[in-house]
Design a protein around this motif. Structure first.
Motif, PDB file in Angstrom:
ATOM      1  N   LYS A   1       0.839  -1.205   0.000  1.00 33.30           N
ATOM      2  CA  LYS A   1       0.000   0.000   0.000  1.00 33.30           C
ATOM      3  C   LYS A   1       0.873   1.254   0.000  1.00 33.30           C
TER       4      LYS A   1
ATOM      5  N   LYS B   1      -4.787  -6.036  -6.670  1.00 32.14           N
ATOM      6  CA  LYS B   1      -5.932  -5.851  -5.765  1.00 32.14           C
ATOM      7  C   LYS B   1      -5.714  -4.600  -4.900  1.00 32.14           C
TER       8      LYS B   1
ATOM      9  N   ARG C   1      -5.941  -1.062  -6.598  1.00 38.41           N
ATOM     10  CA  ARG C   1      -7.266  -0.475  -6.815  1.00 38.41           C
ATOM     11  C   ARG C   1      -7.781   0.199  -5.541  1.00 38.41           C
ATOM     12  N   GLN C   2      -7.151  -0.122  -4.402  1.00 37.76           N
ATOM     13  CA  GLN C   2      -7.633   0.433  -3.127  1.00 37.76           C
ATOM     14  C   GLN C   2      -6.870   1.678  -2.685  1.00 37.76           C
TER      15      GLN C   2
ATOM     16  N   LYS D   1      -5.852   2.956   5.897  1.00 41.02           N
ATOM     17  CA  LYS D   1      -5.691   1.803   4.988  1.00 41.02           C
ATOM     18  C   LYS D   1      -4.674   0.783   5.531  1.00 41.02           C
TER      19      LYS D   1
ATOM     20  N   GLU E   1      -5.794   5.923  -8.613  1.00 40.87           N
ATOM     21  CA  GLU E   1      -5.457   4.539  -8.270  1.00 40.87           C
ATOM     22  C   GLU E   1      -3.970   4.444  -7.979  1.00 40.87           C
TER      23      GLU E   1
END
Ligand code: FES
Length: 575
Positions: free
Chosen positions: A267, A300, A303-304, A338, A376
């Protein structure tokens, strides 16, 4: 073992603390170089793995920084010993440092295993040194702390800030287009690297140093400190102090590197707008830690998490600005909702505790989740018949019109073929063509060189074209940019579909759908595959032959198959 270690529990005790003939030999030879029992008795022996060398400008300061580390080790009651390891200077090592990342990992692991080392300080920063050192330390499993070399100061030319790598590509293209004189080019050469330290854009070095910190392997804030800043030697001394306690606490990488820690690191990578190279290294590090990891995890999380760091090549500023803006702690503070804040780190505290109180001072450099630089994350993973096991693109660094595109391929069999063709004035090429480079992968390069930012054909430069789709099984420098699709797996050298592409074939990209498709029928592809001949091995002997026999593909992290965690390796016998 639980609780704090005792002196008899130290690995080094087996070498130095027992009463036999071999220990006599170890101690007498240490005395021969001026140490005495007071130096080692009851003290953790700290191995400082230093990738300093005279040919690596990124690590030029690590020779003296090791002295700062030693000061900290001594203050905390440890016994520091410096062990040099290969330096992997990105700018000088050919054909590519990636050929040797695993060699540094093996060297690190075996230096630690074969010597009486209780804890390790890992000193590196130039691209492959961070993953190489960490992979080795993970496999060895003793307490280890990573000391990042830190980025260079900003480059400067006529009052304009220059970013290493990124501005080389940019001005080289302008020089090829006839817009930069030889004198100006020389001035840029003298201004782009103003100090020691790593590349100061968000290249592979800055990305991997940040990832190491986000994993919990370095002191909080360490990865953002410019190499020439006085905070840097102080951080080194702190790391020296801390590793001694880590040994007593038995705080090993296995206790830090959990699946949640890797999710945090990915992240952070996304929020930093980090280098595509990081995917390969993170997959390799996770696998060393015995954790399943593949490229889908990246996609994955991509996209977060949006890009928050406004740093070149995806953004505007440089790492020095990022430091003044609050550095990685501040970025992680903006990202905290996050992250898993409970992850343990080398400080003995959680990542949440480490970032407590951090603030962003320059909001245009470190953006918030409500106002990202790019919606993104840094990297998208595409799959399709051209890349069954995946390939990657950095959408934030590409011309947006190429994120959904269909065009005709111009295929190059290898790098030399490509370089001859792109300089041709009569090359039949338009900005909508897709350039395809084969044989740039782990085996084909060999070493998966950073050739993926193929130069724009000379014929298009004069028309002002500065970006087009380029596809390869190679990597690109983290300092590079453009609509470059990289890491195509399996690679062409081993017969992946990329090997079958011919000039004139149509290729379709859709980044939103994460797809890449070669518009050639399955029957025709089968015919081409039957006619394809496997190239001869590149190396008849030596390390290169070992590499070719054991290297994994990009989606598996390009590690050697025999270095996978197949079980614990016993401590060396001492006879
Ligand atoms: Fe060492 Fe870029 S050349 S980090």
């Amino acid at each position: 073992m639980t609780g704090r270690k005792r002196a008899e529990d130290l690995r080094s005790h087996r070498w130095l603390g027992v009463d036999d003939m071999r220990s006599f030999g170890h101690r007498s030879r240490l005395r021969g170089i001026g140490y005495d029992a007071a130096d080692w008795t009851g003290k953790p022996l700290i191995g400082i793995i230093n990738t300093w060398s005279e040919i690596n400008p990124c690590h030029a300061h690590l020779r003296s920084r090791a002295e700062n580390v030693k000061r900290g080790v001594l203050q905390a009651g440890g016994f520091p010993i410096e062990l040099p390891a290969m330096s992997l200077a990105e700018t000088f090592v050919k054909p590519t440092t990636m050929l040797y990342r695993n060699m540094l990992a093996m060297e690190t692991e075996e230096l630690l295993r074969s010597h009486p080392i209780d804890g390790a300080v890992l000193m590196g920063g130039c691209d492959k040194t961070t993953p190489g050192l960490i992979m080795g330390a993970i496999s060895m499993g003793i307490p280890a702390i990573y000391v990042p070399a830190g980025p260079m100061l900003r480059g400067n030319w006529k009052g304009e800030y220059l970013g290493s790598g990124s501005d080389v590509w940019k001005y080289w293209t302008e020089k090829r287009a006839g817009n930069i004189s030889d004198e100006e080019w020389d001035e840029i050469e003298g201004g782009i690297a103003r100090s020691f330290g790593t590349c100061m854009v968000m290249g592979t070095a800055a990305t991997m140093m940040a990832i190491a910190e986000a994993l919990g392997l370095s002191l909080p804030g360490a990865s953002s400190i410019p190499a020439a800043d006085s905070n840097h030697p102080r951080m080194c001394t702190n790391a020296g102090r801390r590793i001694v306690d880590m040994v007593w606490e038995d705080l090993t990488p296995a206790k830090i590197l959990t699946p949640a820690a890797f999710d945090n690191a990915i992240k952070v990578h996304m929020a930093m707008g980090g280098s595509t190279n990081a995917i390969i290294h993170v997959v390799a590090m996770a696998r060393r830690a015995g954790l399943p990891m593949d490229m889908d995890t990246f996609d994955k999380l991509s996209r977060q998490v949006p890009v928050l760091a406004n740093v070149r090549p995806s953004g505007k500023y440089l790492m020095e600005d990022f430091f003044y803006a609050g550095g990685l702690r501040a970025l992680m503070q903006n990202l905290r909702e996050k992250l898993d804040l409970s992850c343990m780190t080398v400080t003995g505290k959680t990542i949440g505790e480490n970032i407590e109180g951090a603030k962003v001072h320059l909001p245009d450099v470190i953006h918030s989740l409500n106002d990202p630089v790019y919606e993104e994350g840094a990297t998208a993973v595409l799959k399709g018949n051209l890349a069954p096991n995946g390939c990657v693109i950095k959408p934030a660094a590409a011309d947006k019109r190429f994120l959904k595109h269909r065009g005709k391929a111009i295929a190059f069999e290898d790098y030399n073929h490509m370089m001859r063709e792109i300089e041709r004035d009569d090359l039949d090429v338009t900005p909508d063509h897709i350039l395809v480079l084969k044989n740039a992968g782990p085996q084909g390069g060999p070493g998966m060189p950073e050739w993926g930012m193929l130069p724009i054909p000379k014929r298009l430069l004069g028309q002002g074209v500065r970006d087009m789709i380029r596809i390869s099984d190679g990597r690109m420098s983290g300092t590079s940019y453009g609509a470059c699709i990289l890491h195509v797996a399996p690679e062409s050298f081993v017969g992946g579909p990329l090997a079958l592409v011919k000039t004139g074939d149509e290729i379709e990209i859709d980044v939103d759908k994460r797809s890449i498709h070669l518009h050639v029928s399955d029957e025709e592809l089968a015919r081409r595959k039957a006619a394809w001949k496997k190239p001869a091995p590149k190396y008849p002997r030596g390390y290169g032959a070992l590499y070719s026999q054991h290297i994994g593909q990009a989606d598996q992290g390009c590690d050697f198959d025999f270095l996978a965690p197949l079980g614990p390796i016993p401590e060396p016998e001492i006879h």
